[in-house]
Motif scaffolding. Sequence first.
Motif, PDB file in Angstrom:
ATOM      1  N   GLY A  82       2.110   3.028   2.135  1.00 11.93           N
ATOM      2  CA  GLY A  82       1.808   3.986   3.190  1.00 11.93           C
ATOM      3  C   GLY A  82       0.520   4.761   3.000  1.00 11.93           C
ATOM      4  O   GLY A  82       0.206   5.643   3.785  1.00 11.93           O
ATOM      5  N   ASN A 112       0.808  -1.218   0.000  1.00  7.93           N
ATOM      6  CA  ASN A 112       0.000   0.000   0.000  1.00  7.93           C
ATOM      7  C   ASN A 112       0.840   1.265   0.000  1.00  7.93           C
ATOM      8  O   ASN A 112       0.308   2.353  -0.076  1.00  7.93           O
ATOM      9  CB  ASN A 112      -0.986   0.001   1.167  1.00  7.93           C
ATOM     10  CG  ASN A 112      -0.309   0.168   2.513  1.00  7.93           C
ATOM     11  OD1 ASN A 112       0.889   0.418   2.624  1.00  7.93           O
ATOM     12  ND2 ASN A 112      -1.087   0.025   3.564  1.00  7.93           N
ATOM     13  N   PRO A 162       0.690   9.133   2.438  1.00 11.90           N
ATOM     14  CA  PRO A 162       1.454   9.272   3.681  1.00 11.90           C
ATOM     15  C   PRO A 162       1.504  10.741   4.116  1.00 11.90           C
ATOM     16  O   PRO A 162       1.404  11.651   3.286  1.00 11.90           O
ATOM     17  CB  PRO A 162       2.846   8.754   3.311  1.00 11.90           C
ATOM     18  CG  PRO A 162       2.634   7.897   2.117  1.00 11.90           C
ATOM     19  CD  PRO A 162       1.456   8.471   1.386  1.00 11.90           C
ATOM     20  N   VAL A 193      -9.486   4.946   2.721  1.00 15.12           N
ATOM     21  CA  VAL A 193     -10.610   5.508   3.461  1.00 15.12           C
ATOM     22  C   VAL A 193     -11.897   4.792   3.088  1.00 15.12           C
ATOM     23  O   VAL A 193     -12.724   4.484   3.937  1.00 15.12           O
ATOM     24  CB  VAL A 193     -10.745   7.018   3.196  1.00 15.12           C
ATOM     25  CG1 VAL A 193     -11.954   7.599   3.909  1.00 15.12           C
ATOM     26  CG2 VAL A 193      -9.468   7.739   3.608  1.00 15.12           C
ATOM     27  N   VAL A 210     -10.608  11.243   9.237  1.00 13.56           N
ATOM     28  CA  VAL A 210      -9.262  11.061   8.694  1.00 13.56           C
ATOM     29  C   VAL A 210      -8.587  12.387   8.356  1.00 13.56           C
ATOM     30  O   VAL A 210      -7.399  12.400   8.019  1.00 13.56           O
ATOM     31  CB  VAL A 210      -9.251  10.117   7.467  1.00 13.56           C
ATOM     32  CG1 VAL A 210      -9.649   8.705   7.876  1.00 13.56           C
ATOM     33  CG2 VAL A 210     -10.145  10.644   6.353  1.00 13.56           C
ATOM     34  N   ALA A 229      -8.425   7.433  -0.947  1.00 14.51           N
ATOM     35  CA  ALA A 229      -7.254   7.133  -0.115  1.00 14.51           C
ATOM     36  C   ALA A 229      -6.515   8.417   0.242  1.00 14.51           C
ATOM     37  O   ALA A 229      -6.569   9.402  -0.499  1.00 14.51           O
ATOM     38  CB  ALA A 229      -6.313   6.177  -0.846  1.00 14.51           C
ATOM     39  N   GLN A 264      -3.449   5.420   3.183  1.00 18.71           N
ATOM     40  CA  GLN A 264      -4.548   4.997   4.055  1.00 18.71           C
ATOM     41  C   GLN A 264      -5.811   4.898   3.208  1.00 18.71           C
ATOM     42  O   GLN A 264      -6.294   5.895   2.673  1.00 18.71           O
ATOM     43  CB  GLN A 264      -4.753   6.004   5.183  1.00 18.71           C
ATOM     44  CG  GLN A 264      -5.911   5.658   6.075  1.00 18.71           C
ATOM     45  CD  GLN A 264      -6.186   6.748   7.109  1.00 18.71           C
ATOM     46  OE1 GLN A 264      -5.501   7.761   7.178  1.00 18.71           O
ATOM     47  NE2 GLN A 264      -7.198   6.526   7.913  1.00 18.71           N
TER      48      GLN A 264
END
Length: 176
Positions: free
Chosen positions: A5, A3, A44, A9, A94, A41, A7
């Motif tokens: 780094g 991935n 990082p 969502v 987030v 997403a 995230q």
Amino acid sequence: MQNNGFQIVSVSYPGSQGGGAILPNPELGKAQPREYPDIIALPPANSTIDVVLNESKGMFSKSGLEKDLEKILRYKAESKLKAALKETLFVAQVIDKNKQLKNIVIGVAFGMKNGTTTDWQPDNVDFIFRIVNRNQWAIGIFKQEMRDLIKKIEGKTTFPTVYKLAKGADTNPKLF
């Protein structure tokens, strides 16, 4: 695939909606349409990119790809959609309410058979993710900030074997 780094969502799978509905017309209350990009997403923390949106197709289709691309490109251009995306990310806890979405990165993903050719021009996308013959993946990145985040841009897939049974056909399933 790693991935890198990012995230994740929200993911919206075919035939269903993801958990991150974007509500572009809050004044309509429950009657408003909901939009579900296939992937939302966050990069990082050290990135200048604010959010990544991706639309995914099954097999490559120029018309289908252009239709989906038109849908998510609006998030770069329309302030109303940027505000709705920001609210979705805030509700998902987030991002901070004060976060500005200035650098939205747009990508498309699709499968294809080896040797597929097209005259489609990816002028407006920041990256393309493709899977060739279900056994190799590659990413074409056209935005340097995104390229700085993704170190590996190709590799082998580990998809399971898939069979398709056709009604009235021979009794041997087709392997895809």
